[in-house]
Motif scaffolding. Structure first.
Motif: not given
Length: 99
Positions: A26-54
């Motif tokens: 591996s070129q880096t020591s990073r195992v996992y990287f998750n970059l979340i871009t964008g913004s949460l607009e009004e009246n919008k949410a990430p997909h399947n939020v209401t069905t997420d049991p956590t």
């Protein structure tokens, strides 16, 4: 897909295929990287939020659209800026997101 593998003798991180014998250092020591871009607009949410049991649920916030009292809530960047986090609610019934 390459999976991380630690070579403890060399103290190096390797990426290895589980189907064949291909591997590379591996070129880096990073195992996992998750970059979340964008913004949460009004009246919008990430997909399947209401069905997420956590996610926690509440019966204390009334939906401004359908007046249901059951919603899930989560923390996300607020409209004020990237440094500010806010509590967002999503109605279980109509899926409207409110603050």
């Amino acid at each position: 897909m390459l999976y991380p593998y630690e070579n403890r003798q060399q103290k190096k991180l390797w990426l290895c295929c589980r189907n064949c014998e291909f591997s590379k250092q591996s070129q880096t020591s990073r195992v996992y990287f998750n970059l979340i871009t964008g913004s949460l607009e009004e009246n919008k949410a990430p997909h399947n939020v209401t069905t997420d049991p956590t996610l926690p649920r509440t019966k204390d916030m009334e939906c401004p659209q359908c007046h249901s009292k059951v919603s899930v809530f989560f923390q996300a960047p607020s409209n004020k800026g990237k440094e500010t986090m806010g509590l967002h609610f999503q109605c279980i019934k109509c899926h409207m997101t409110f603050f």
